[in-house]
Design a protein around this motif. Sequence first.
Motif, short mmCIF file in Angstrom:
data_model
loop_
_atom_site.label_atom_id
_atom_site.label_comp_id
_atom_site.label_asym_id
_atom_site.label_seq_id
_atom_site.Cartn_x
_atom_site.Cartn_y
_atom_site.Cartn_z
N THR A 39 73.32 1.10 0.14
CA THR A 39 74.11 1.63 1.26
C THR A 39 74.00 0.81 2.55
O THR A 39 75.03 0.54 3.18
N ASP A 67 59.66 1.31 2.81
CA ASP A 67 58.90 1.32 1.55
C ASP A 67 58.81 -0.07 0.90
O ASP A 67 59.52 -1.01 1.30
N TYR A 80 61.19 -5.33 -1.97
CA TYR A 80 62.00 -4.94 -0.82
C TYR A 80 61.87 -5.99 0.29
O TYR A 80 62.77 -6.15 1.11
N GLY A 132 68.85 5.81 3.80
CA GLY A 132 69.81 6.09 2.74
C GLY A 132 69.34 7.38 2.07
O GLY A 132 68.26 7.88 2.35
N LEU A 133 70.16 7.91 1.18
CA LEU A 133 69.82 9.17 0.53
C LEU A 133 69.79 9.01 -0.99
O LEU A 133 70.76 8.52 -1.57
N GLY A 134 68.69 9.43 -1.60
CA GLY A 134 68.60 9.38 -3.05
C GLY A 134 69.39 10.54 -3.68
O GLY A 134 69.62 11.55 -3.02
N HIS A 138 65.81 12.30 -2.05
CA HIS A 138 64.67 11.57 -1.50
C HIS A 138 65.07 10.71 -0.30
O HIS A 138 66.22 10.28 -0.18
N ILE A 139 64.09 10.49 0.59
CA ILE A 139 64.24 9.51 1.66
C ILE A 139 63.00 8.63 1.60
O ILE A 139 61.89 9.13 1.42
N LYS A 202 77.12 11.34 -4.27
CA LYS A 202 76.13 11.86 -3.31
C LYS A 202 76.65 13.12 -2.60
O LYS A 202 75.96 13.67 -1.74
C1 F6R Z 1 65.27 2.33 0.27
C2 F6R Z 1 64.93 3.72 0.18
C3 F6R Z 1 65.66 4.69 -0.69
C4 F6R Z 1 67.18 4.53 -0.66
C5 F6R Z 1 67.87 5.59 -1.52
C6 F6R Z 1 69.37 5.38 -1.55
O1 F6R Z 1 64.41 1.63 1.16
O2 F6R Z 1 64.02 4.08 0.83
O3 F6R Z 1 65.30 5.99 -0.31
O4 F6R Z 1 67.61 4.63 0.67
O5 F6R Z 1 67.37 5.54 -2.82
O6 F6R Z 1 69.64 4.17 -2.15
P1 F6R Z 1 71.13 3.58 -2.25
O7 F6R Z 1 71.53 3.24 -0.84
O8 F6R Z 1 70.99 2.36 -3.12
O9 F6R Z 1 71.98 4.64 -2.85
#
Ligand code: F6R
Length: 250
Positions: A39, A67, A80, A132-134, A138-139, A202
């Motif tokens: 993202t 992270d 990363y 970003g949002l898992g 998750h963050i 999402k």
């Molecule tokens: C990355 C991180 C993760 C991502 C999340 C969304 O440093 O901490 O929490 O932000 O998994 O990932 P994308 O943007 O790839 O959907």
Amino acid sequence: MHIYKVKDYKELSRKAANIVSAQIILKPDSVLGLATGSTPIGIYKQLIEWYKKKDLDFNDVKSVNLDEYKGLSPENKQSYHYFMNENLFRHVNIKPENTNLPDGMADDALSECNRFNKVIEQLGGIDLQILGLGHNGHIGFNEPGDTFVKGTHCVALTKSTLEANARLFEAGETVPEYAFTMGIKTIMLAKKILLVVSGSDKAKILSEVLTGPITPQVPASILQMHTDFTVIADSQAAELIDEKNINEKF
Ligand code: F6R
């Protein structure tokens, strides 16, 4: 909470980059909290473009990342650290000594967590944290669980994360099983938070994050409590947000 619903990923990236850019212009020595993943890539591209046009200067900017995988060095293409170098750092004039990530190669996980917490503290905290949002809410690598973990910690990656990661690694490469992540308290202490979310996959989790109960089972739901929290979502990610359910009373 400010929610910006934008047309598409391009607009999301531009609007988020505008916010980051304003932060740097207003406070040139800002401490930026950075995220990896797909993202924020568009945000970083836009920031690089503005830097090249001399509209932005990273000379005094400091950064901390959310992270890093345990066991991967900055030279490892899956780390990363490598991601940040490729997608932002090496294209702008940020000083390498002003960029901070957990050290994936640290032997002693606990002292590495303490070191990273101290780094953030000594910088005076984070001015603007990009998140970003898992898919599971998750963050960073703060995965759903029974409690919110406060400071930097080392987590065992969940089965779904391991599976998702496996496809990104080539045969013979070690898929890391652990990662270092900033904790929820550290994230919540950031002066401003900017959450960027894209894509219909999402939409459900984003509506839970913004309008559902605040629970460690949906780690990002804690962001509802932050006093300077901005969300930028493209139309696909935003399609299930019912703003009537956003409770600003408390
Ligand atoms: C990355 C991180 C993760 C991502 C999340 C969304 O440093 O901490 O929490 O932000 O998994 O990932 P994308 O943007 O790839 O959907």
